[in-house]
Design an enzyme around this catalytic site. Structure first.
Site, PDB file in Angstrom:
ATOM      1  N   ASN A 174      -2.958 -29.507   0.972  1.00  0.00           N
ATOM      2  CA  ASN A 174      -3.797 -28.588   1.738  1.00  0.00           C
ATOM      3  C   ASN A 174      -3.390 -28.462   3.201  1.00  0.00           C
ATOM      4  O   ASN A 174      -3.232 -27.358   3.718  1.00  0.00           O
ATOM      5  CB  ASN A 174      -5.264 -29.029   1.635  1.00  0.00           C
ATOM      6  CG  ASN A 174      -6.212 -27.894   1.918  1.00  0.00           C
ATOM      7  OD1 ASN A 174      -5.959 -26.750   1.560  1.00  0.00           O
ATOM      8  ND2 ASN A 174      -7.313 -28.203   2.576  1.00  0.00           N
TER       9      ASN A 174
ATOM     10  N   LYS B 149       4.344 -35.392  -5.070  1.00  0.00           N
ATOM     11  CA  LYS B 149       3.433 -36.443  -4.600  1.00  0.00           C
ATOM     12  C   LYS B 149       3.377 -37.610  -5.576  1.00  0.00           C
ATOM     13  O   LYS B 149       2.399 -38.354  -5.616  1.00  0.00           O
ATOM     14  CB  LYS B 149       2.041 -35.832  -4.380  1.00  0.00           C
ATOM     15  CG  LYS B 149       2.016 -34.812  -3.248  1.00  0.00           C
ATOM     16  CD  LYS B 149       0.632 -34.278  -2.964  1.00  0.00           C
ATOM     17  CE  LYS B 149       0.280 -33.133  -3.853  1.00  0.00           C
ATOM     18  NZ  LYS B 149      -1.017 -32.520  -3.496  1.00  0.00           N
TER      19      LYS B 149
ATOM     20  N   PRO C  88      -2.889 -38.214   1.018  1.00  0.00           N
ATOM     21  CA  PRO C  88      -1.439 -38.278   0.802  1.00  0.00           C
ATOM     22  C   PRO C  88      -0.850 -36.976   0.270  1.00  0.00           C
ATOM     23  O   PRO C  88      -1.274 -36.459  -0.757  1.00  0.00           O
ATOM     24  CB  PRO C  88      -1.291 -39.412  -0.225  1.00  0.00           C
ATOM     25  CG  PRO C  88      -2.609 -39.486  -0.914  1.00  0.00           C
ATOM     26  CD  PRO C  88      -3.627 -39.095   0.114  1.00  0.00           C
ATOM     27  N   GLU C  89       0.115 -36.468   1.003  1.00  0.00           N
ATOM     28  CA  GLU C  89       0.929 -35.351   0.540  1.00  0.00           C
ATOM     29  C   GLU C  89       2.376 -35.813   0.569  1.00  0.00           C
ATOM     30  O   GLU C  89       2.641 -37.012   0.701  1.00  0.00           O
ATOM     31  CB  GLU C  89       0.668 -34.112   1.400  1.00  0.00           C
ATOM     32  CG  GLU C  89      -0.791 -33.658   1.320  1.00  0.00           C
ATOM     33  CD  GLU C  89      -1.087 -32.359   2.036  1.00  0.00           C
ATOM     34  OE1 GLU C  89      -0.149 -31.557   2.217  1.00  0.00           O
ATOM     35  OE2 GLU C  89      -2.256 -32.133   2.413  1.00  0.00           O
TER      36      GLU C  89
END
Length: 493
Positions: free
Chosen positions: A186, A60, A2-3
């Site tokens: 990332n 987030k 999850p971003e």
């Protein structure tokens, strides 16, 4: 994992399906690692009979506003996910809950039943998420320590450029720093840098205005598009790096594509995507090979032919061969977990030289020295230099062999003498020691010239037989020994 787009998709799902409804039942897992700072029973009591008023997100982090505080706050970590029974919510790689699994899932940390029968669950298989109960989530850590939200609060281009000029750190590491800009993880960092054609290790302060404008544009476009499609990876544009970056390990490409929801059947048949399983470790985009390095403490996908270091860093960049060697060396130590941890600035890049550049400098120096010596030999025309070196080497080896042979023979002689001296008993006359080891050795040295005397040899043999003395004894010492024996006999009688 999850971003910002995945968390935003969860917020939207709760907002569209749960706002205005009352909580009639709640079950909170007894898991102190995830449920932070409050017991499960206290958490359940705080939710019961409350009405959901709104949902909020920063970076987030997500929190649900109830009709009265405290409010539940969710930090998703590596595998946190929101599920609503009967409602399609975007799934991603590590959410791990399937439609066929039990409900609520065994990984459920917070379960809520609403007054209309709708059920909501926050799950976390990996247990890196944090669920808190806070009076004002935005005013306390970790949310109060976050930088501007990358979707809602991105600076204008000029301000963005000014903020980058103050940061002497690799641009990838800076984008992962949630205190600088929150919400980028990332894969988004890799994607926006690829779209802007910026090397992940380029120092942020060295970016030109053109680079900054390109990066600002790619951040805005990538995040807005991902949010628009509710983080559905199968709907991402086909020219995104996202679709190719998962192929760095054999046997994982198709599995990962399915996990993120990418429908590979929609991809053109001539894409390298369909054949790269046959060449493990090779991944391509736009016909260019993707390389994997470590930047900002994270596994980083980039395309060397399109993302090049600029300015002073271009001359300091390690060679392509060394990049690949260091990548292979680190490959055994770092698996996909390095690609899945939350994006934070680890301080791995605090100057212009990256860790890989620093490590490669000694190797470059040694190689340069070897090449310089060869060039000097060629210029001087002294072809005998290698021959002289070879002759010197042979001389050293020969000298070493001689020393070894001489040393081994001496060692054998010393061992024999040591055994004889240990076995013998040294007689005494009063307090005087007779024929000590040192005296025997001295006697040997003095009497070498007398070894041809037969009578002396017989006496030496006799003495040796009696007390196991060394073979070379002077007559004087033998006579002294005999007198000692005579004296002992008289005394005993």
């Amino acid at each position: 994992m999850p971003e910002l787009p995945e968390v935003e998709a969860a917020r939207r799902a709760i907002s569209e399906n749960c706002v205005g409804k009352k909580i009639v039942r709640s079950i909170v897992a007894d898991d102190a690692k995830v449920i932070d700072g409050v017991s499960s029973s206290q958490f359940e009591a705080a939710l019961l009979h409350k009405t959901i008023v709104a949902t909020h997100r920063k970076g987030k982090n997500l929190w649900i506003q109830l009709d009265s505080p405290p409010f539940p706050s969710f930090q998703f970590g590596m595998a946190g996910a929101v599920y609503i029974k009967g409602v399609m919510v975007t799934k991603y790689k590590r959410s791990a809950v399937k439609d066929s699994d039990e409900w609520p899932s065994k990984y459920s940390k917070v379960f809520i039943e609403l007054d209309d029968g709708l059920e909501l669950s926050f799950t976390d298989k990996r247990r890196f998420a944090k669920v808190r109960l806070l009076k004002d989530p935005a005013s306390v850590p970790p949310i109060s320590e976050l930088g501007p939200d990358a979707l809602l609060e991105l600076w204008p281009v000029d301000e963005f450029h000014e903020s980058l000029r103050k940061r002497k750190i690799g641009i990838k590491a800076l984008l992962l720093d949630q205190g600088f800009l929150s919400g980028i993880g990332n894969w988004i960092a890799d994607e926006v840098l690829f779209q802007a054609r910026i090397h992940p290790m380029q120092i942020a302060s060295s970016l030109s205005k053109e680079n900054t404008a390109a990066l600002h544009k790619s951040i805005k476009e990538v995040i807005e598009y991902a949010v628009q499609v509710d983080a559905d990876a199968g709907s991402f544009p086909l020219d995104w790096l996202f679709h190719y970056r998962w192929g760095k390990k054999p046997g994982k490409v198709i599995e990962k594509a399915v996990e993120v929801g990418a429908d590979s059947d929609q991809y053109p048949s001539n894409w390298i995507f369909h054949s790269r399983e046959k060449k493990p470790g090779k991944a391509f985009v736009e016909g260019k090979q993707i390389d994997f390095i470590t930047a900002g403490g994270r596994t980083t996908a980039y395309v060397p032919d399109l993302q090049k270091l600029n300015g002073g860093q271009a001359t300091k960049a390690p060679s392509k061969t060394m990049n690949r060697a260091s990548t292979k060396k680190n490959k055994a130590k770092k698996d996909d977990s390095a690609d899945d941890t939350d994006g934070v600035d680890t301080g791995a890049e605090t100057g212009e030289d990256s860790a890989e550049e620093v490590k490669s400098k000694p190797d470059l120096t040694r190689n340069d020295n070897r090449q310089n010596r060869r060039k000097q030999a060629e210029v001087s025309g002294s072809k005998d230099v290698p021959e002289a070196a070879e002759a010197k080497k042979n001389q050293r080896l020969e000298a070493g062999r001689k020393r070894k042979t001489l040393g081994s023979s001496n060692d054998e002689g010393d061992k024999k003498n040591d055994k004889q001296n240990v076995k013998q008993k040294k007689p005494r006359v009063g307090s005087e020691k007779v024929a000590s080891k040192t005296n025997f050795e001295k006697a040997d040295a003095r009497d070498v010239a007398d070894h041809d005397d037969d009578e002396d040899d017989k006496k030496i043999d006799k003495a040796t037989k009696r007390r196991q003395k060394p073979k070379a004894l002077s007559i004087q010492k033998v006579e002294t020994y005999q007198k000692t024996r005579t004296t002992r006999k008289r005394n005993s009688s």
